[in-house]
Design an enzyme around this catalytic site. Structure first.
Site, short mmCIF file in Angstrom:
data_model
loop_
_atom_site.label_atom_id
_atom_site.label_comp_id
_atom_site.label_asym_id
_atom_site.label_seq_id
_atom_site.Cartn_x
_atom_site.Cartn_y
_atom_site.Cartn_z
N VAL A 1 38.15 -10.49 -22.21
CA VAL A 1 39.44 -10.82 -21.59
C VAL A 1 40.28 -9.55 -21.45
CG1 VAL A 1 41.61 -12.06 -21.95
CG2 VAL A 1 39.44 -13.16 -22.51
N CYS A 2 40.95 -9.42 -20.31
CA CYS A 2 41.94 -8.36 -20.12
C CYS A 2 43.12 -8.93 -19.35
CB CYS A 2 41.34 -7.16 -19.40
SG CYS A 2 40.90 -7.48 -17.68
N ALA A 3 43.99 -8.08 -18.87
CA ALA A 3 45.21 -8.57 -18.22
C ALA A 3 44.93 -9.20 -16.87
CB ALA A 3 46.21 -7.42 -18.06
#
Length: 381
Positions: free
Chosen positions: A75-77
């Site tokens: 997961v990232c932004a």
């Protein structure tokens, strides 16, 4: 021999995994400050934060922290960094590797409809769970007519759902002037040709026309006997109004949550509104039926997600289990709701101005304003 590849996991698929308590390991590669402020929680999901910049030279040192035999979600932004890291994990021989499509930006905006129950007159009540933000909204359906309560900014979801149900949206209502998210009530009303309702005591600075929600002024939905009955319940805001629907459900707005109570400080009026909050919770609500099912406008903790992702609690049970409803003295209550509160929601002052119609941020600006948890409750720490 099968070659391992990474796959995209949609916010909807992630929601189902969390709600169904499926095994999942999340590798969040955002900066630690962003992770500490707001993360994916719930179900059986385990989560580890290793910033993306620590993985640029490879994932070898992280491999012993990432379990085998589970689905691994990176997961990232916004998505890009998670794809990069997920590809490295696959190259390192790991399987069952996913990245979150759209990142935390998409997670913040995903809305999941959950049926609450059938209504006595033949209609239905649905809860719309914005799981990444902790926001809850509702749709009452009866006789081909729909009313939407505490509408979120992503109004297409409600329009499509109503169409699928063969219903026309005739009313949108806000229980109060929101400070943690941008209301879609007025926008949806304009698009659907519906009436937008707002408590007048929260509308003294708005720049648009609305229909005032007033205690004793029922709002009928459809041709059946289903009615939305307003109950003036100040404390979170001066105009906060709850709704009893079909004599079965109490839509409590941000006054009462399943595991906490609303905070009175988001308009800078904590000392003024604390007495109103206690009166609403300890007197007004106390005179209601214990059998009413409380349906709040938010949840603060993943533990509040029940069967199918629904957030609800019987009022009588909450009077026994909710710490905010079991504070003996006025002085202690005042201290609890005015001292040591969680941080205030991101951009809450601009969100309030937006909901008053005083500023008109762009779509991207609105999305940025809403990022992060809602923090409307006293105990959301």
């Amino acid at each position: 021999m099968t070659t391992a590849t990474m796959q995209a996991m949609t916010p909807q698929q992630l929601t189902r995994k969390i709600v169904n308590h499926e095994e999942l390991f999340i590798l969040d590669v955002r900066n630690t400050s962003e992770f500490d402020n707001w993360k994916i929680e719930g179900g059986k999901a385990e989560i580890l934060n290793i910033p993306y910049f620590d993985l640029l030279d490879g994932v070898d040192e992280a491999l012993d922290k990432i379990p085998s035999g589970k689905d691994i979600l990176v997961v990232c932004a916004k998505e890009g960094s998670s794809i990069f890291v997920a590809e490295q994990l696959v190259e390192a021989g790991r399987t069952n590797i996913y990245y979150l499509r759209g990142g935390m930006k998409a997670w913040s905006e995903h809305i999941e409809p959950v049926k609450v129950g059938d209504l006595k007159g033949g209609g239905e009540l649905y809860q719309f769970v914005r799981i990444g933000k902790g926001c809850l909204s509702y749709m009452v359906l009866s006789g081909g007519v729909a009313a939407v309560i505490d509408t979120l900014r992503m109004t297409d979801v409600y329009e499509q759902f109503a169409r699928d149900k063969g219903a026309v949206i005739k009313h949108t209502l806000d229980t109060h002037l929101h400070a943690d998210h941008i209301s879609g009530g007025r926008t949806l009303a304009e698009k659907a040709g519906a009436t937008y309702w707002l408590p007048p005591k929260d509308a003294t600075e708005v720049t648009f026309k609305y229909e005032p929600i007033e205690e004793g002024k029922d709002i009928a939905v459809g041709q059946s006997s289903i009615r939305i009955e307003p109950i003036y319940s100040p404390g979170h805001t001066i105009g906060s109004t709850s709704f009893v629907i079909d004599e079965q459900y109490l839509l409590s707005g941000d006054i009462l949550f399943v595991e906490s109570i609303g905070r009175p400080d988001l308009a800078g009026k904590a000392e003024d509104w604390v007495a109103d909050l206690r009166t609403t919770l300890y007197e007004t609500y106390k005179h209601l039926s214990d059998d009413l099912i409380v349906l709040p406008a938010h949840f603060g903790k993943a533990t509040e997600l029940g069967e199918g992702g629904k957030v609800a609690g019987r009022l009588g049970d909450l009077f026994k289990s909710n710490p905010g409803l079991n504070i003996d003295s006025d002085a202690e209550f005042r201290a609890v709701v005015t001292e040591n509160l969680p941080p205030q929601p991101n951009a809450y002052q601009d969100i309030r101005l937006t909901n008053m119609g005083q500023i008109s941020p762009t779509e991207d600006e609105q999305r940025e304003m809403e990022l992060g948890p809602n923090r409307c409750a006293v105990h959301d720490k």
